[in-house]
Every structure is written in C-alpha cells, then in structure tokens.
Write a protein that holds these residues in place. Structure first.
Motif, PDB file in Angstrom:
ATOM      1  N   GLU A 197       1.965  13.349   9.975  1.00  0.00           N
ATOM      2  CA  GLU A 197       0.847  13.310   9.028  1.00  0.00           C
ATOM      3  C   GLU A 197       1.251  13.987   7.725  1.00  0.00           C
ATOM      4  O   GLU A 197       1.876  15.047   7.735  1.00  0.00           O
ATOM      5  CB  GLU A 197      -0.368  14.011   9.636  1.00  0.00           C
ATOM      6  N   ARG A 198       0.915  13.368   6.623  1.00  0.00           N
ATOM      7  CA  ARG A 198       1.166  13.945   5.300  1.00  0.00           C
ATOM      8  C   ARG A 198      -0.152  14.480   4.759  1.00  0.00           C
ATOM      9  O   ARG A 198      -1.155  13.762   4.717  1.00  0.00           O
ATOM     10  CB  ARG A 198       1.715  12.886   4.347  1.00  0.00           C
ATOM     11  N   ALA A 199      -0.128  15.718   4.311  1.00  0.00           N
ATOM     12  CA  ALA A 199      -1.346  16.387   3.841  1.00  0.00           C
ATOM     13  C   ALA A 199      -2.027  15.613   2.710  1.00  0.00           C
ATOM     14  O   ALA A 199      -3.263  15.526   2.668  1.00  0.00           O
ATOM     15  CB  ALA A 199      -1.029  17.811   3.403  1.00  0.00           C
ATOM     16  N   MET A 200      -1.246  15.021   1.819  1.00  0.00           N
ATOM     17  CA  MET A 200      -1.846  14.332   0.668  1.00  0.00           C
ATOM     18  C   MET A 200      -2.639  13.082   1.069  1.00  0.00           C
ATOM     19  O   MET A 200      -3.459  12.597   0.305  1.00  0.00           O
ATOM     20  CB  MET A 200      -0.782  13.982  -0.369  1.00  0.00           C
ATOM     21  N   SER A 206      -4.312  12.960   4.210  1.00  0.00           N
ATOM     22  CA  SER A 206      -5.083  13.317   5.403  1.00  0.00           C
ATOM     23  C   SER A 206      -6.496  12.744   5.388  1.00  0.00           C
ATOM     24  O   SER A 206      -7.053  12.458   6.444  1.00  0.00           O
ATOM     25  CB  SER A 206      -5.116  14.833   5.606  1.00  0.00           C
ATOM     26  N   ASP A 207      -7.086  12.549   4.207  1.00  0.00           N
ATOM     27  CA  ASP A 207      -8.423  11.955   4.153  1.00  0.00           C
ATOM     28  C   ASP A 207      -8.415  10.509   4.669  1.00  0.00           C
ATOM     29  O   ASP A 207      -9.396  10.033   5.231  1.00  0.00           O
ATOM     30  CB  ASP A 207      -8.996  12.016   2.741  1.00  0.00           C
ATOM     31  N   ILE A 208      -7.294   9.810   4.520  1.00  0.00           N
ATOM     32  CA  ILE A 208      -7.166   8.429   4.983  1.00  0.00           C
ATOM     33  C   ILE A 208      -6.727   8.374   6.448  1.00  0.00           C
ATOM     34  O   ILE A 208      -7.173   7.518   7.197  1.00  0.00           O
ATOM     35  CB  ILE A 208      -6.131   7.661   4.121  1.00  0.00           C
ATOM     36  N   THR A 209      -5.855   9.302   6.855  1.00  0.00           N
ATOM     37  CA  THR A 209      -5.214   9.211   8.170  1.00  0.00           C
ATOM     38  C   THR A 209      -5.818  10.103   9.259  1.00  0.00           C
ATOM     39  O   THR A 209      -5.429  10.000  10.411  1.00  0.00           O
ATOM     40  CB  THR A 209      -3.716   9.541   8.054  1.00  0.00           C
ATOM     41  N   GLN A 210      -6.760  10.963   8.918  1.00  0.00           N
ATOM     42  CA  GLN A 210      -7.289  11.909   9.899  1.00  0.00           C
ATOM     43  C   GLN A 210      -7.807  11.207  11.160  1.00  0.00           C
ATOM     44  O   GLN A 210      -7.470  11.595  12.275  1.00  0.00           O
ATOM     45  CB  GLN A 210      -8.400  12.753   9.286  1.00  0.00           C
ATOM     46  N   SER A 226       0.845  -1.191   0.000  1.00  0.00           N
ATOM     47  CA  SER A 226       0.000   0.000   0.000  1.00  0.00           C
ATOM     48  C   SER A 226       0.880   1.242   0.000  1.00  0.00           C
ATOM     49  O   SER A 226       2.050   1.179   0.374  1.00  0.00           O
ATOM     50  CB  SER A 226      -0.879   0.018   1.244  1.00  0.00           C
ATOM     51  N   PRO A 227       0.311   2.390  -0.371  1.00  0.00           N
ATOM     52  CA  PRO A 227       1.099   3.625  -0.296  1.00  0.00           C
ATOM     53  C   PRO A 227       1.624   3.870   1.116  1.00  0.00           C
ATOM     54  O   PRO A 227       0.958   3.538   2.094  1.00  0.00           O
ATOM     55  CB  PRO A 227       0.094   4.707  -0.690  1.00  0.00           C
ATOM     56  N   GLN A 228       2.791   4.453   1.197  1.00  0.00           N
ATOM     57  CA  GLN A 228       3.373   4.799   2.493  1.00  0.00           C
ATOM     58  C   GLN A 228       2.739   6.095   2.966  1.00  0.00           C
ATOM     59  O   GLN A 228       3.081   7.168   2.493  1.00  0.00           O
ATOM     60  CB  GLN A 228       4.885   4.931   2.377  1.00  0.00           C
ATOM     61  N   LEU A 229       1.803   5.974   3.908  1.00  0.00           N
ATOM     62  CA  LEU A 229       1.080   7.137   4.406  1.00  0.00           C
ATOM     63  C   LEU A 229       1.967   8.011   5.281  1.00  0.00           C
ATOM     64  O   LEU A 229       1.770   9.211   5.378  1.00  0.00           O
ATOM     65  CB  LEU A 229      -0.165   6.686   5.178  1.00  0.00           C
ATOM     66  N   SER A 230       2.940   7.398   5.923  1.00  0.00           N
ATOM     67  CA  SER A 230       3.945   8.088   6.721  1.00  0.00           C
ATOM     68  C   SER A 230       5.050   7.079   7.021  1.00  0.00           C
ATOM     69  O   SER A 230       4.792   5.872   7.031  1.00  0.00           O
ATOM     70  CB  SER A 230       3.347   8.619   8.020  1.00  0.00           C
TER      71      SER A 230
END
Length: 170
Positions: free
Chosen positions: A111-114, A116-120, A88-92
């Motif tokens: 947190e990475r802004a790109m 944030s919809d997944i990690t909020q 999966s993409p590396q969210l952080s």
C-alpha cells in the motif's frame, strides 16, 4: 476396413485421455498454444473474491473496484494495481516471480500512503496483496485467471476476468 476404424477409434480415445490428464492447472485448460506469459498479460478485473469461503465481490465492487494490470515479457512480468485502466495512476506495482513449474506466482502490492484513500477498502478485503505472497494458479486461460493462497491461516480464492487485451508500453 472395420479394423482401421477400430484402430482409429482406439487412437482417438487414447489421445483424448492423454490431453485431459496433462493439464498443468487444477481447473484447466488441458492444452494451450499461448505461453503462460502471453496469457497473463492484460487488464484483469475481479469476478469473485472469496476469503475463508465467504464471498466479498459485492462489497469489493461497491467500495473500490480496482483492477490488476499485468505487463512485460517472458523474462520480466509486472503486476500493477490500477483504478480504471492501464493509463490510470499506478497505485502499487511489483515484479512477478514465476515458479519453475509455472504453477505459482509470487508478488507483493504494498500500500502506498499517497493512494490510501483509493486503496483502503481493497487492502481491507484482500490484505494478502500487501505482503509478498505466493499464489497458486488454479486456472489460466486467455480470459480467466484463478488464484488461491493461504494468508494468516485464511484461504483466499480470487477469480479474475480479462477486460481487454493489450501490451503495456507499446
């Protein structure tokens, strides 16, 4: 013959006491033949998230259910926040620093802004991951990892289970 049995029983008793008292982590295991790094490597999912003695695992699984991927080798370990699996993409991501005694690990998963919809929801439940934080290892086996820390005066207790064994980028 009886004396040999008594000596053997005494020896076995002393060995069992020594093994039970030599655990590095509060919650065991008392002995492991795998290095700390090898036990850490894998894909981990949360089985319990407790903040200030309140359990959040149901809320976590309903809102995001992200996983932690730990990879690398003895010299350098990485922790990566992923959505489904190691591909999966590396969210952080972050390098893990291990204390000299091997009882704490330090990392930050900002947190990475790109994403944030997944990690909020993840960062709302576990904001301690967003900043560099030292986590005490309470248990580390091939299948379980228990971590605890105090962040902004609130105690965090995280229990993770290994979902599958793998070595990243191999």
């Amino acid at each position: 013959m009886l004396m040999k049995k008594i000596k053997f029983l005494c020896f076995a008793f002393l060995v069992s006491i020594a093994l039970n008292s030599c655990s590095k982590y509060d919650e065991g295991p008392c002995i492991s033949f795998k290095s700390m790094e090898k036990r850490l490597i894998g894909l981990w999912e949360f089985s319990s998230i407790s903040v200030n003695s309140v359990e959040y695992i149901t809320q976590y699984k309903d809102s995001c259910n992200l996983k932690l991927s730990i990879s690398g080798n003895k010299e350098e370990l990485f922790i990566i926040l992923v959505e489904y699996n190691r591909n999966s993409p590396q969210l952080s991501s972050s390098i893990i620093t291990i204390s000299d005694d091997g009882e704490e690990i330090t990392f930050a998963l900002p947190e990475r802004a790109m994403y944030s919809d997944i990690t909020q929801s993840f960062y709302e439940i576990i904001p301690a991951f967003a900043e560099k934080q030292e986590w005490e290892i309470n248990r580390l086996t091939s299948k379980e990892l228990f971590l605890s820390a105090t962040y902004k005066e609130q105690p965090y207790v995280l229990k993770l289970e290994k979902t599958k064994k793998y070595i990243f980028n191999q």
